[in-house]
Motif scaffolding. Structure first.
Motif, mmCIF file in Angstrom:
data_model
loop_
_atom_site.group_PDB
_atom_site.id
_atom_site.type_symbol
_atom_site.label_atom_id
_atom_site.label_comp_id
_atom_site.label_asym_id
_atom_site.label_seq_id
_atom_site.Cartn_x
_atom_site.Cartn_y
_atom_site.Cartn_z
ATOM 1 N N TYR A 133 0.804 -1.225 0.000
ATOM 2 C CA TYR A 133 0.000 0.000 0.000
ATOM 3 C C TYR A 133 0.839 1.280 0.000
ATOM 4 C CZ TYR A 133 -4.231 -2.686 0.773
ATOM 5 O OH TYR A 133 -5.282 -3.549 0.624
ATOM 6 N N GLN A 134 2.134 1.168 -0.157
ATOM 7 C CA GLN A 134 3.005 2.346 -0.117
ATOM 8 C C GLN A 134 2.511 3.418 -1.079
ATOM 9 O OE1 GLN A 134 5.575 2.273 2.267
ATOM 10 N NE2 GLN A 134 5.351 4.434 1.894
ATOM 11 N N GLY A 135 2.407 4.657 -0.578
ATOM 12 C CA GLY A 135 1.991 5.784 -1.410
ATOM 13 C C GLY A 135 0.484 5.889 -1.598
ATOM 14 N N ARG A 136 -0.278 5.040 -0.923
ATOM 15 C CA ARG A 136 -1.735 5.062 -1.054
ATOM 16 C C ARG A 136 -2.365 5.413 0.292
ATOM 17 N NH1 ARG A 136 -2.234 -0.755 -3.775
ATOM 18 N NH2 ARG A 136 -4.470 -0.390 -3.708
ATOM 19 N N GLU A 137 -3.619 5.802 0.257
ATOM 20 C CA GLU A 137 -4.341 6.114 1.482
ATOM 21 C C GLU A 137 -5.089 4.864 1.944
ATOM 22 O OE1 GLU A 137 -7.719 9.206 3.139
ATOM 23 O OE2 GLU A 137 -6.878 9.511 1.139
ATOM 24 N N LEU A 138 -4.700 4.342 3.103
ATOM 25 C CA LEU A 138 -5.268 3.092 3.599
ATOM 26 C C LEU A 138 -6.156 3.342 4.809
ATOM 27 C CD1 LEU A 138 -5.393 -0.023 3.503
ATOM 28 C CD2 LEU A 138 -3.357 -0.044 4.978
ATOM 29 N N ILE A 139 -7.337 2.755 4.753
ATOM 30 C CA ILE A 139 -8.242 2.753 5.900
ATOM 31 C C ILE A 139 -8.404 1.310 6.336
ATOM 32 C CG2 ILE A 139 -10.587 3.208 6.733
ATOM 33 C CD1 ILE A 139 -10.796 5.423 4.630
ATOM 34 N N THR B 233 -4.403 -3.791 16.676
ATOM 35 C CA THR B 233 -3.518 -2.832 17.347
ATOM 36 C C THR B 233 -2.066 -3.125 16.990
ATOM 37 O OG1 THR B 233 -5.077 -2.492 19.154
ATOM 38 C CG2 THR B 233 -2.771 -1.952 19.591
ATOM 39 N N ASP B 234 -1.664 -4.377 17.132
ATOM 40 C CA ASP B 234 -0.279 -4.734 16.826
ATOM 41 C C ASP B 234 0.016 -4.623 15.330
ATOM 42 O OD1 ASP B 234 0.177 -5.182 19.512
ATOM 43 O OD2 ASP B 234 -0.064 -7.363 19.366
ATOM 44 N N LEU B 235 -0.928 -5.031 14.490
ATOM 45 C CA LEU B 235 -0.709 -4.979 13.047
ATOM 46 C C LEU B 235 -0.590 -3.546 12.547
ATOM 47 C CD1 LEU B 235 -0.412 -6.506 10.376
ATOM 48 C CD2 LEU B 235 -2.915 -6.459 10.170
ATOM 49 N N THR B 236 -1.470 -2.661 12.991
ATOM 50 C CA THR B 236 -1.384 -1.274 12.504
ATOM 51 C C THR B 236 -0.100 -0.600 12.973
ATOM 52 O OG1 THR B 236 -2.791 -0.481 14.318
ATOM 53 C CG2 THR B 236 -3.860 -0.929 12.193
ATOM 54 N N ARG B 237 0.408 -0.972 14.136
ATOM 55 C CA ARG B 237 1.695 -0.428 14.588
ATOM 56 C C ARG B 237 2.840 -0.976 13.743
ATOM 57 N NH1 ARG B 237 0.660 -0.649 21.006
ATOM 58 N NH2 ARG B 237 0.515 -2.855 20.506
ATOM 59 N N ALA B 238 2.664 -2.138 13.139
ATOM 60 C CA ALA B 238 3.695 -2.739 12.292
ATOM 61 C C ALA B 238 3.626 -2.238 10.847
ATOM 62 C CB ALA B 238 3.569 -4.266 12.310
ATOM 63 N N PRO C 105 1.106 6.049 7.212
ATOM 64 C CA PRO C 105 -0.125 6.495 7.879
ATOM 65 C C PRO C 105 -1.310 5.602 7.498
ATOM 66 C CG PRO C 105 0.985 8.338 6.782
ATOM 67 C CD PRO C 105 1.662 7.072 6.325
ATOM 68 N N VAL C 106 -2.126 5.282 8.496
ATOM 69 C CA VAL C 106 -3.367 4.551 8.261
ATOM 70 C C VAL C 106 -4.468 5.213 9.072
ATOM 71 C CG1 VAL C 106 -2.291 2.306 7.796
ATOM 72 C CG2 VAL C 106 -2.995 2.859 10.109
ATOM 73 N N ASP D 63 -8.642 2.881 -0.329
ATOM 74 C CA ASP D 63 -8.205 1.493 -0.167
ATOM 75 C C ASP D 63 -8.566 1.051 1.244
ATOM 76 O OD1 ASP D 63 -6.865 0.971 -2.716
ATOM 77 O OD2 ASP D 63 -5.500 2.554 -2.061
ATOM 78 N N VAL D 64 -9.262 -0.082 1.351
ATOM 79 C CA VAL D 64 -9.759 -0.555 2.638
ATOM 80 C C VAL D 64 -9.212 -1.950 2.923
ATOM 81 C CG1 VAL D 64 -11.844 -1.196 3.938
ATOM 82 C CG2 VAL D 64 -11.872 0.812 2.437
ATOM 83 N N LEU D 65 -8.770 -2.135 4.166
ATOM 84 C CA LEU D 65 -8.306 -3.432 4.637
ATOM 85 C C LEU D 65 -9.152 -3.803 5.853
ATOM 86 C CD1 LEU D 65 -6.225 -5.774 4.544
ATOM 87 C CD2 LEU D 65 -4.809 -4.397 6.098
#
Length: 180
Positions: free
Chosen positions: A30-36, A49-54, A58-59, A93-95
């Motif tokens: 997702y580099q260079g994209r806006e991820l939600i 929590t752990d995944l978003t910190r990894a 920005p997310v 982009d949504v995960l």
């Protein structure tokens, strides 16, 4: 180890290492994209929590509460949404992050609901995958671990609201859920 746990399936260290690997892969993808990220509560809170910190970019984070289990050990077959997202995901982009993909019923229903909001892309991440129990062809895009068809708890996974706070994922003794 907790007295209600038959065996530890995934240690705290194994989980932490795999979550870091997943974070690196998602960052790359997702580099260079806006991820939600849309976190399915309650179970996925620990993993998310752990995944978003990894994820090293920005997310934005939003939450949904949806379930097909209630207090049982198998899906009811219908998904109930108790809390919907507040973010506008159109064109983004949504995960979707969940703790486990089991029957696939919840993931499929939530994915379909979110697709109606017209995101640019929609992918899914699950810490655990019980492919043997799948009732549909759904596969998560990012999977932490493929696990056997055992009833597991810990690291957010629960039985009737209990055991979420265990730092590992363990197999619950059948006698525990047989008595409820």
């Amino acid at each position: 180890m907790h007295e209600d746990i038959k065996t530890i399936l995934l240690t705290q260290e194994q989980i932490a290492a795999r979550v870091q690997e997943m974070g690196r892969q998602i960052t790359e993808d997702y580099q260079g994209r806006e991820l939600i990220v849309v976190v399915l509560l309650k179970g996925a809170a620990w993993f998310a929590t752990d995944l978003t910190r990894a994820i090293d970019m920005p997310v934005r984070v939003d939450f949904m509460v949806a379930s097909s289990y209630g207090n049982g050990t198998s899906t009811s077959g219908s998904v109930k949404v108790k809390l919907d997202i507040s973010e506008n995901i159109a064109g983004k982009d949504v995960l979707v992050i969940d703790d486990i993909i089991d029957s696939g019923v919840t993931f499929a229903a939530i994915s379909e609901m979110l697709r109606q909001c017209r995101p640019a892309s929609l992918k899914t991440a699950a810490l655990c995958d019980k492919a043997e129990r799948r009732v549909n062809g759904l596969e998560a895009d990012y999977v932490g671990f493929k696990i056997p068809d055992e009833f597991v708890v810990g690291y957010g996974l629960d039985y009737a609201g209990d055991y979420r706070n265990l730092p590992y994922i363990g197999v619950l003794k059948p006698a525990v859920y047989a008595r409820k």
